[in-house]
Design an enzyme around this catalytic site. Structure first.
Site, PDB file in Angstrom:
ATOM      1  N   GLY A  29       0.013  -2.588   2.647  1.00  0.00           N
ATOM      2  CA  GLY A  29      -1.365  -2.485   3.154  1.00  0.00           C
ATOM      3  C   GLY A  29      -2.387  -2.379   2.038  1.00  0.00           C
ATOM      4  O   GLY A  29      -3.409  -3.074   2.036  1.00  0.00           O
ATOM      5  N   ASP A  70      11.849  -0.324 -10.134  1.00  0.00           N
ATOM      6  CA  ASP A  70      11.546   1.107 -10.122  1.00  0.00           C
ATOM      7  C   ASP A  70      10.333   1.303 -11.033  1.00  0.00           C
ATOM      8  O   ASP A  70      10.400   1.020 -12.236  1.00  0.00           O
ATOM      9  CB  ASP A  70      12.762   1.886 -10.653  1.00  0.00           C
ATOM     10  CG  ASP A  70      12.562   3.393 -10.607  1.00  0.00           C
ATOM     11  OD1 ASP A  70      11.398   3.852 -10.584  1.00  0.00           O
ATOM     12  OD2 ASP A  70      13.569   4.122 -10.605  1.00  0.00           O
ATOM     13  N   CYS A 112      -0.275  10.649   0.270  1.00  0.00           N
ATOM     14  CA  CYS A 112      -0.635  10.929   1.670  1.00  0.00           C
ATOM     15  C   CYS A 112      -0.165  12.339   2.036  1.00  0.00           C
ATOM     16  O   CYS A 112       0.440  12.563   3.068  1.00  0.00           O
ATOM     17  CB  CYS A 112      -0.073   9.885   2.621  1.00  0.00           C
ATOM     18  SG  CYS A 112       1.729   9.756   2.595  1.00  0.00           S
TER      19      CYS A 112
END
Length: 443
Positions: free
Chosen positions: A264, A310, A382
């Site tokens: 996103g 990674d 988040c």
């Protein structure tokens, strides 16, 4: 013909069992179950409400059930009682007799007459005597934890970081269903045009009051829209949209999105670059990298390159100072998204927070080398925990004297919350996810 509501309740029980027993994510399970079983309309809403509601309120439901249960129960029986009690206490539109009847029928099918009798007895006793009062819990922190179904260690931790009132507000907000929001792909359409098209499809959305290219769903599922398939918009939380704003990109720049899946933010950066320059999107897992490619194709973006890597090894793979902008949207405890993933709160421990902080610092250390002089690095999560957020940002500045705080470039009214180079958004601030963003410039 089977009663569809009976199927929905059994489905809810199956999902609750899988979440508990297999550590599956409720949001992923629910979506795949709805698709596989072609559940539509009111049944979708009821199934979603029952699954999320029962998980969200699990500790409260167990507190209410405790005086009525005298012996150890099989796991599925306890989940059936939680599910049934959730409907009795929190859902007005289902008659009590229907809830109890369905619970007894499920108990007969899954167990035997004895279990059915126990389920019937417990639910009828609660119906007769009422649920116990939360006021009998003397400690305010413990009462808040049980009332809002948040582990006591987490509530105490938040109280020490944010104070009691702010913690209470956050815990209560975490019990509310999130609003579906979408980011308009302005390379294809304007927000006003999209709102008109959605209305013609029978979907209703309003302009976001905080993000100039976002809409908030009022009626219908935006992900089912024809215009979603055509790449006119992306389903994304409004807090998450802010990361791309903070990068402050200009066309033709080269940007690294170090922890990119499901893509996103990658797509938002690519759109803000006006389909010029290049966004290199990294993720550790092959199947997640595939999701980023799918996003780019759907949105018609040609400036995204994806790679399985990674990000802690990124400095060994890319030359130093090769990016104008770097976004590290780091792996975190996810404590800002408890409305979307309620099962997280029961699974996380304080040890998780400290081990994730080490990962975050390692990613920042590796990617800092890749930022050009005068370039910008944005660190976001988040979560709402200070350890992973402000403390990680301060640690980064301490370890990297070649970087300085860079004032955040965010739309109003969010910019008013910013503390110079960082902002902590709480779920109760705008009804969006809990989110942290900080910005650094290489000297």
């Amino acid at each position: 013909m089977k009663n569809p509501q009976k199927n929905v309740r059994e489905a809810a029980l199956d999902i609750l069992e899988a979440v508990d027993q297999q550590r599956s994510y409720s949001n992923l399970l629910l979506n795949s179950f709805i698709e596989k079983n072609h559940i539509k309309g009111p049944d979708t809403a009821l199934l979603t409400e029952m699954v999320y509601g029962t998980i969200q309120r699990k500790m409260t439901l167990d507190y209410y059930l405790a005086p009525f249960i005298k012996k150890k129960l099989d796991h599925w029986v306890r989940n059936l009682l939680r599910l049934s009690l959730y409907q009795l206490v929190y859902l007005d539109r289902i008659p009590d007799r229907a809830v109890i009847h369905e619970a007894v029928e499920i108990a007969k099918r899954r167990g035997h007459q004895g279990i059915a009798g126990l389920v019937n007895g417990v639910l009828r006793s609660i119906q007769r005597k009422g649920i116990p009062s939360l006021e009998s819990i003397p400690d305010p922190a413990e009462r808040l934890a049980i009332e809002t179904s948040h582990p006591i260690w987490l509530v105490k931790r938040w109280i020490s970081q944010f104070g009691f009132e702010k913690t209470k507000e956050m815990c209560k907000t975490n019990l509310q269903a999130p609003v579906q929001t979408a980011r308009v792909n302005e390379l294809k359409i304007s927000r006003e045009q999209l709102l008109d098209l959605l209305e013609k499809e029978g979907l209703i959305a309003n302009p976001s009051p905080i993000i100039p290219i976002s809409v908030r769903a009022v009626k219908g599922n935006l992900a089912r829209s024809e215009y979603y398939k055509r790449g006119y918009f992306t389903i994304q939380d409004e807090s998450s949209m802010l990361a791309a704003y903070a990068l402050d990109v200009s066309p033709q720049q080269k940007v690294l999105d170090a922890c990119a899946a499901p893509g996103g933010k990658t797509a938002h950066i690519a759109e803000r670059l006006e389909n010029t320059g290049e966004v290199i999107a990294l993720d550790l897992h092959e199947h997640k990298v595939k999701l980023i490619k799918e996003q780019a194709n759907r949105l018609g973006l040609q400036n995204i390159t994806v790679q399985v890597l990674d990000s802690r090894q990124a400095n060994k793979f890319f030359p130093e100072q090769s990016f104008d902008r770097v976004l590290v949207d780091a792996p975190c405890s996810g404590l800002g998204v408890l409305r979307r993933k309620p099962d997280i709160k029961y699974a996380k421990t304080v040890e998780d927070i400290y081990s994730l902080k080490k990962v975050q610092i390692n990613i920042l250390h590796a990617t800092a080398k890749l930022v050009k002089k005068g370039g910008v690095l944005v660190y976001s999560t988040c979560t709402v925990d200070r350890e992973e957020n402000v403390d990680s940002a301060e640690k980064f500045l301490e370890d990297h004297p070649d970087f300085e705080p860079y004032p955040l470039k965010l739309p109003r009214p969010i910019s008013a919350l910013a503390n110079g180079y960082y902002v902590q958004i709480m779920p109760q601030d705008f009804g969006s996810d809990g989110f942290f963003i900080s910005s650094f410039k290489k000297r």
